[in-house]
Design an enzyme around this catalytic site. Structure first.
Site, PDB file in Angstrom:
ATOM      1  N   VAL A  65       0.829  -1.221   0.000  1.00 48.73           N
ATOM      2  CA  VAL A  65       0.000   0.000   0.000  1.00 48.73           C
ATOM      3  C   VAL A  65       0.857   1.263   0.000  1.00 48.73           C
ATOM      4  O   VAL A  65       0.348   2.347  -0.277  1.00 48.73           O
ATOM      5  CB  VAL A  65      -0.996   0.023   1.189  1.00 48.73           C
ATOM      6  N   TYR A 157       2.101   5.716  15.308  1.00 48.08           N
ATOM      7  CA  TYR A 157       0.841   5.021  14.972  1.00 48.08           C
ATOM      8  C   TYR A 157      -0.366   5.900  15.308  1.00 48.08           C
ATOM      9  O   TYR A 157      -1.311   6.023  14.520  1.00 48.08           O
ATOM     10  CB  TYR A 157       0.789   3.707  15.760  1.00 48.08           C
TER      11      TYR A 157
HETATM   12  P1  NDP Z   1      -1.884  -7.921  11.282  1.00 52.76           P
HETATM   13  O1  NDP Z   1      -0.459  -7.573  11.455  1.00 52.76           O
HETATM   14  O2  NDP Z   1      -2.410  -9.158  11.929  1.00 52.76           O
HETATM   15  O3  NDP Z   1      -2.232  -8.002   9.717  1.00 52.76           O
HETATM   16  C1  NDP Z   1      -1.879  -6.925   8.892  1.00 52.76           C
HETATM   17  C2  NDP Z   1      -2.067  -7.331   7.440  1.00 52.76           C
HETATM   18  O4  NDP Z   1      -1.708  -6.205   6.606  1.00 52.76           O
HETATM   19  C3  NDP Z   1      -1.188  -8.483   7.020  1.00 52.76           C
HETATM   20  O5  NDP Z   1      -1.909  -9.305   6.145  1.00 52.76           O
HETATM   21  C4  NDP Z   1      -0.018  -7.808   6.311  1.00 52.76           C
HETATM   22  O6  NDP Z   1       0.521  -8.735   5.404  1.00 52.76           O
HETATM   23  C5  NDP Z   1      -0.722  -6.622   5.644  1.00 52.76           C
HETATM   24  N1  NDP Z   1       0.166  -5.489   5.396  1.00 52.76           N
HETATM   25  C6  NDP Z   1       0.995  -4.862   6.274  1.00 52.76           C
HETATM   26  N2  NDP Z   1       1.658  -3.875   5.668  1.00 52.76           N
HETATM   27  C7  NDP Z   1       1.250  -3.878   4.370  1.00 52.76           C
HETATM   28  C8  NDP Z   1       1.582  -3.104   3.238  1.00 52.76           C
HETATM   29  N3  NDP Z   1       2.508  -2.132   3.302  1.00 52.76           N
HETATM   30  N4  NDP Z   1       0.957  -3.356   2.078  1.00 52.76           N
HETATM   31  C9  NDP Z   1       0.042  -4.353   1.979  1.00 52.76           C
HETATM   32  N5  NDP Z   1      -0.317  -5.119   3.017  1.00 52.76           N
HETATM   33  C10 NDP Z   1       0.294  -4.892   4.196  1.00 52.76           C
HETATM   34  O7  NDP Z   1      -2.692  -6.625  11.737  1.00 52.76           O
HETATM   35  P2  NDP Z   1      -4.174  -6.467  12.303  1.00 52.76           P
HETATM   36  O8  NDP Z   1      -5.092  -7.351  11.590  1.00 52.76           O
HETATM   37  O9  NDP Z   1      -4.109  -6.516  13.781  1.00 52.76           O
HETATM   38  O10 NDP Z   1      -4.469  -4.947  11.899  1.00 52.76           O
HETATM   39  C11 NDP Z   1      -5.191  -4.608  10.738  1.00 52.76           C
HETATM   40  C12 NDP Z   1      -5.619  -3.158  10.825  1.00 52.76           C
HETATM   41  O11 NDP Z   1      -6.402  -2.969  11.997  1.00 52.76           O
HETATM   42  C13 NDP Z   1      -4.448  -2.169  10.930  1.00 52.76           C
HETATM   43  O12 NDP Z   1      -4.744  -0.998  10.191  1.00 52.76           O
HETATM   44  C14 NDP Z   1      -4.391  -1.852  12.410  1.00 52.76           C
HETATM   45  O13 NDP Z   1      -3.842  -0.587  12.660  1.00 52.76           O
HETATM   46  C15 NDP Z   1      -5.877  -1.897  12.744  1.00 52.76           C
HETATM   47  N6  NDP Z   1      -6.148  -2.121  14.160  1.00 52.76           N
HETATM   48  C16 NDP Z   1      -5.852  -3.327  14.767  1.00 52.76           C
HETATM   49  C17 NDP Z   1      -6.150  -3.518  16.108  1.00 52.76           C
HETATM   50  C18 NDP Z   1      -5.904  -4.815  16.815  1.00 52.76           C
HETATM   51  O14 NDP Z   1      -6.148  -4.854  18.032  1.00 52.76           O
HETATM   52  N7  NDP Z   1      -5.479  -5.866  16.148  1.00 52.76           N
HETATM   53  C19 NDP Z   1      -6.725  -2.444  16.907  1.00 52.76           C
HETATM   54  C20 NDP Z   1      -6.994  -1.227  16.183  1.00 52.76           C
HETATM   55  C21 NDP Z   1      -6.714  -1.092  14.851  1.00 52.76           C
HETATM   56  P3  NDP Z   1       1.964  -8.578   4.731  1.00 52.76           P
HETATM   57  O15 NDP Z   1       2.897  -8.135   5.822  1.00 52.76           O
HETATM   58  O16 NDP Z   1       2.289  -9.878   4.135  1.00 52.76           O
HETATM   59  O17 NDP Z   1       1.743  -7.527   3.668  1.00 52.76           O
END
Ligand code: NDP
Length: 259
Positions: A65, A157
């Site tokens: 992204v 963040y």
């Molecule tokens: P995870 O780390 O479990 O998953 C994140 C996903 O995003 C992975 O599939 C990763 O895969 C992908 N990703 C990361 N960076 C990139 C990139 N530059 N381009 C494309 N894909 C990317 O995170 P969560 O599921 O916990 O979090 C998801 C969203 O929810 C985030 O925006 C986070 O800030 C938000 N959030 C989460 C909370 C929580 O408690 N879990 C609380 C509040 C918000 P890969 O690295 O292979 O690309």
């Protein structure tokens, strides 16, 4: 399988695991064709296979992204695979902890570029198509961390998610006259791989201050997004819905003792 998104084409960034995986599954179960966008092919492909094994429709786009070119490729891939872009769900995000005093410029940029600039690139790539079709849903996964609460070590963040909320409101103003809505969900603590990597003790401490008494699941966020994605939400735009089991409500760590 329900059908509230039947015939819709949806993009889910960060769909390879965690909350994004949950969103991809729920949207596919509701009938959408889902483009799973991820950097790691293996994780993304696994989600695509899980969805198709259940009778849904999904495809993988490997992309970052942070890359304008990748986001343009993502929009093109969705059009090529599914013929439209009805829903853009921007979920990809990272949360590496670092105190300001120790933080490198690289970490600051990595977090802001992923969590905030990525929204700009993703939206910019899909907006021309949504304008032309005079409909669309842009969804953002924000956070309570930044806009509502915080942790030392997450200032980058927190800044990115505060910016994400402002981006949602700005984009909603630009897109309203085209019938495109822009909304976000702010998760509380949700059990994902990313969160597990932060460590166990902190998670238990957080659980104790959540009024509902448990840590949320990715599907809790997905169902809130499903509402914003639905036809029924056509008049809702520029909004951010907190989904946190009441986490931000207690005024002190002992506030729940008498409840
Ligand atoms: P995870 O780390 O479990 O998953 C994140 C996903 O995003 C992975 O599939 C990763 O895969 C992908 N990703 C990361 N960076 C990139 C990139 N530059 N381009 C494309 N894909 C990317 O995170 P969560 O599921 O916990 O979090 C998801 C969203 O929810 C985030 O925006 C986070 O800030 C938000 N959030 C989460 C909370 C929580 O408690 N879990 C609380 C509040 C918000 P890969 O690295 O292979 O690309």
């Amino acid at each position: 399988m329900a059908d509230s998104l039947q015939g819709k084409a949806a993009i889910v960034t960060g769909g390879g695991r965690g909350i994004g995986r949950g969103i991809a599954h729920v949207f596919a179960e509701e009938g959408a064709s889902v483009l799973v966008v991820n950097r790691s092919v293996d994780a993304g492909q696994t989600v695509v296979e899980e969805i198709t094994a259940k009778g849904g429709t999904a495809a993988l786009f490997q992309g970052d992204v942070k890359s304008k070119a990748d986001m343009e490729g993502m929009a093109a891939a969705c059009l090529e695979n599914f013929g439209a872009i009805d829903i853009l769900c921007m979920n990809a995000g990272i949360f590496p902890a670092a105190l300001i005093a120790d933080m490198s410029e690289e970490i600051w940029d990595e977090v802001l570029d992923t969590n905030l600039k990525g929204l700009f690139f993703g939206a910019q790539a899909c907006i021309p198509h949504m304008k032309e079709q005079k409909s669309g849903r842009i969804l953002v996964v924000s956070s309570i961390t930044g806009p509502n609460v915080g942790w030392p070590g997450l200032s980058h963040y927190m800044a990115s998610k505060g910016g994400a909320d402002a981006f949602i409101r700005g984009a909603s103003l630009e897109m309203a006259k085209y019938g495109v809505t822009v909304n976000g969900v702010a998760p509380g603590t949700i059990m994902t791989d990313g969160l597990r990597e932060l460590g166990g003790d902190a998670l238990e401490e957080v659980r104790q201050i959540i009024p509902m008494g448990y840590i949320g699941e990715p599907e809790d966020i997905a169902y809130a997004l499903l509402y914003f994605a639905s036809e029924q939400a056509r008049y809702v735009t520029g909004q951010i819905l907190i989904v946190d089991g009441g986490q931000i409500l207690p005024e002190s760590p002992t506030a729940l003792a008498d409840a």
